[in-house]
Write a protein that holds these residues in place. Structure first.
Motif, PDB file in Angstrom:
ATOM      1  N   SER A   1     -16.542  16.101  25.291  1.00  0.00           N
ATOM      2  CA  SER A   1     -15.424  15.746  26.171  1.00  0.00           C
ATOM      3  C   SER A   1     -15.841  15.833  27.634  1.00  0.00           C
ATOM      4  N   ARG A   2     -16.661  16.821  27.943  1.00  0.00           N
ATOM      5  CA  ARG A   2     -17.131  16.977  29.324  1.00  0.00           C
ATOM      6  C   ARG A   2     -17.927  15.755  29.758  1.00  0.00           C
ATOM      7  N   ASN A   3     -18.843  15.299  28.913  1.00  0.00           N
ATOM      8  CA  ASN A   3     -19.626  14.110  29.247  1.00  0.00           C
ATOM      9  C   ASN A   3     -18.736  12.881  29.383  1.00  0.00           C
ATOM     10  N   HIS A   4     -17.735  12.776  28.518  1.00  0.00           N
ATOM     11  CA  HIS A   4     -16.812  11.644  28.583  1.00  0.00           C
ATOM     12  C   HIS A   4     -16.065  11.645  29.915  1.00  0.00           C
ATOM     13  N   ILE A   5     -15.608  12.825  30.332  1.00  0.00           N
ATOM     14  CA  ILE A   5     -14.881  12.927  31.598  1.00  0.00           C
ATOM     15  C   ILE A   5     -15.781  12.578  32.775  1.00  0.00           C
ATOM     16  N   LEU A   6     -16.994  13.109  32.804  1.00  0.00           N
ATOM     17  CA  LEU A   6     -17.906  12.822  33.912  1.00  0.00           C
ATOM     18  C   LEU A   6     -18.201  11.333  34.005  1.00  0.00           C
ATOM     19  N   ASN A   7     -18.448  10.698  32.867  1.00  0.00           N
ATOM     20  CA  ASN A   7     -18.718   9.258  32.879  1.00  0.00           C
ATOM     21  C   ASN A   7     -17.475   8.456  33.264  1.00  0.00           C
ATOM     22  N   SER A   8     -16.289   8.955  32.884  1.00  0.00           N
ATOM     23  CA  SER A   8     -15.047   8.290  33.272  1.00  0.00           C
ATOM     24  C   SER A   8     -14.835   8.355  34.780  1.00  0.00           C
ATOM     25  N   VAL A   9     -15.172   9.499  35.381  1.00  0.00           N
ATOM     26  CA  VAL A   9     -15.056   9.640  36.840  1.00  0.00           C
ATOM     27  C   VAL A   9     -15.967   8.625  37.538  1.00  0.00           C
ATOM     28  N   LYS A  10     -17.190   8.507  37.044  1.00  0.00           N
ATOM     29  CA  LYS A  10     -18.123   7.518  37.605  1.00  0.00           C
ATOM     30  C   LYS A  10     -17.542   6.109  37.510  1.00  0.00           C
ATOM     31  N   LYS A  11     -16.992   5.782  36.345  1.00  0.00           N
ATOM     32  CA  LYS A  11     -16.457   4.440  36.133  1.00  0.00           C
ATOM     33  C   LYS A  11     -15.244   4.180  37.018  1.00  0.00           C
ATOM     34  N   LEU A  12     -14.349   5.169  37.141  1.00  0.00           N
ATOM     35  CA  LEU A  12     -13.201   5.040  38.035  1.00  0.00           C
ATOM     36  C   LEU A  12     -13.648   4.704  39.451  1.00  0.00           C
ATOM     37  N   ASN A  13     -14.667   5.422  39.906  1.00  0.00           N
ATOM     38  CA  ASN A  13     -15.181   5.201  41.247  1.00  0.00           C
ATOM     39  C   ASN A  13     -15.773   3.802  41.392  1.00  0.00           C
ATOM     40  N   GLN A  14     -16.510   3.346  40.376  1.00  0.00           N
ATOM     41  CA  GLN A  14     -17.082   2.004  40.411  1.00  0.00           C
ATOM     42  C   GLN A  14     -16.010   0.922  40.444  1.00  0.00           C
ATOM     43  N   LEU A  15     -14.833   1.237  39.905  1.00  0.00           N
ATOM     44  CA  LEU A  15     -13.712   0.296  39.928  1.00  0.00           C
ATOM     45  C   LEU A  15     -12.944   0.331  41.249  1.00  0.00           C
ATOM     46  N   GLY A  16     -13.376   1.213  42.172  1.00  0.00           N
ATOM     47  CA  GLY A  16     -12.800   1.201  43.517  1.00  0.00           C
ATOM     48  C   GLY A  16     -11.964   2.402  43.888  1.00  0.00           C
ATOM     49  N   THR A  17     -11.851   3.384  42.999  1.00  0.00           N
ATOM     50  CA  THR A  17     -11.037   4.564  43.290  1.00  0.00           C
ATOM     51  C   THR A  17     -11.857   5.611  44.036  1.00  0.00           C
ATOM     52  N   THR A  18     -11.313   6.133  45.118  1.00  0.00           N
ATOM     53  CA  THR A  18     -11.918   7.260  45.812  1.00  0.00           C
ATOM     54  C   THR A  18     -11.558   8.534  45.049  1.00  0.00           C
ATOM     55  N   VAL A  19     -12.537   9.432  44.905  1.00  0.00           N
ATOM     56  CA  VAL A  19     -12.335  10.624  44.079  1.00  0.00           C
ATOM     57  C   VAL A  19     -12.675  11.874  44.886  1.00  0.00           C
ATOM     58  N   ILE A  20     -11.786  12.858  44.821  1.00  0.00           N
ATOM     59  CA  ILE A  20     -12.091  14.213  45.283  1.00  0.00           C
ATOM     60  C   ILE A  20     -12.227  15.071  44.037  1.00  0.00           C
ATOM     61  N   TYR A  21     -13.369  15.719  43.901  1.00  0.00           N
ATOM     62  CA  TYR A  21     -13.691  16.420  42.660  1.00  0.00           C
ATOM     63  C   TYR A  21     -14.066  17.854  42.978  1.00  0.00           C
ATOM     64  N   THR A  22     -13.230  18.805  42.571  1.00  0.00           N
ATOM     65  CA  THR A  22     -13.569  20.205  42.813  1.00  0.00           C
ATOM     66  C   THR A  22     -14.218  20.801  41.578  1.00  0.00           C
ATOM     67  N   THR A  23     -15.208  21.611  41.798  1.00  0.00           N
ATOM     68  CA  THR A  23     -15.930  22.221  40.679  1.00  0.00           C
ATOM     69  C   THR A  23     -16.683  23.446  41.163  1.00  0.00           C
TER      70      THR A  23
END
Length: 311
Positions: free
Chosen positions: A169-191
């Protein structure tokens, strides 16, 4: 264009200063990482930005709008994935997404379409009619993301979205964040997981004790703490050889042998690889592997703060 502009932000809880005069700007199209240990002030900063906490001092502008006066308007283009899972356990996955998307004004066929797209995006379309309470922790995290993106926000804020979940699930989420960004969404990611920030983020802000103590790309942060890089050469030891000649190469600061591995410290701005390779060829030492190692984010963090990321 700046999506977020924060100036001299302060948030106090009684005598405790949780956010201490933080100023930062986040550009359109970035994945901006907020890195720091638990209790550093990341979530407090995020909660102020989302309008969940009132600031004491400073200003926050999102989409060029002041959060003090335009929070309702800002929220129309803002998606939030909170650290704590926020779902209705007795609703299905589809019903959860439809509910949260409807809060942003989606209705009718558009609501149905965007709900299906969001569930497809996070890999839960086959589980659309299952109750949220039957989901694993990782599936709930993914459903949380679907609820946050169905209205197609321009900015999505994700507050430690991979805490306590399985690797798949962690890998799925990380790859989803990348894809969201490639589609034009700006992301703030705390970790507080350094490897996530290294994998995802175009720029990183390091927060400790409520202060933004460093900011930049991975390379810029490395430049803050060291002027060196390490070259590791694996060879086979079939003869003795003199490392003094290797140490005399321009830019080489130190060279040591451990078993069949030669560890070479060089100045960062010097490209000594060619001369190093020629040294091995001249001495008839086969190069089995050669790697250049830079400081990782944990090394950078320790250099700047003296505290471990998970302390």
């Amino acid at each position: 264009m700046n999506i977020v502009k924060i100036e001299k932000l302060v948030k106090r809880f009684d005598e405790t200063v949780a956010v201490d005069r933080v100023s930062l700007e986040i550009r359109e199209g970035e994945i901006y990482g907020l890195l720091g240990p638990n209790g550093a002030g990341k979530s407090t900063l995020i909660n102020v930005m989302c309008g969940l906490l009132k600031k004491n001092e400073g200003s926050v502008h999102i989409f060029d709008k002041n959060i003090d006066f335009s929070m309702m308007e800002i929220k129309q283009d803002l998606g939030i994935v909170p650290q704590e899972i926020a779902l209705y356990e007795d609703l299905t996955a589809k019903e959860n997404v439809k509910f949260f998307a409807s809060l942003y004004g989606l209705k009718g066929s558009v609501l149905k379409e965007k709900t299906a797209e969001a569930l497809e995006f996070v890999g839960l379309i086959d589980h659309a009619n299952k109750l949220a309470r039957t989901f694993s922790g990782g599936m709930k995290r993914r459903l949380n993301i679907a609820c946050a993106i169905a209205h197609q926000p321009k900015l999505i804020i994700m507050d430690e979205p991979t805490v306590g979940i399985d690797p798949q699930s962690r890998n799925h989420i990380l790859n989803s964040v990348k894809k969201l960004n490639q589609l034009g969404t700006t992301v703030i990611y705390t970790t507080h997981y350094m490897e996530e920030a290294e994998f995802l983020c175009s720029r990183i802000g390091i927060i400790d004790y409520g202060k933004l103590i460093a900011e930049g790309t991975n390379q810029e942060l490395q430049n803050l703490v060291t002027d060196r890089k390490t070259i590791v050469v694996k060879t086979s030891i079939g003869k003795t050889y003199d490392l003094r000649e290797l140490s005399e190469i321009k830019g080489v600061l130190d060279a040591n042998v451990k078993d069949s591995t030669v560890i070479i410290e060089t100045l960062r701005e010097t490209d000594a690889v060619g001369d190093i390779v020629r040294f091995f060829e001249k001495n008839e030492l086969p190069i089995l592997d050669i790697q250049m190692k830079n400081a990782n984010l944990e090394t950078i963090f320790l250099s700047l703060t003296g505290r471990k990321l998970r302390q």
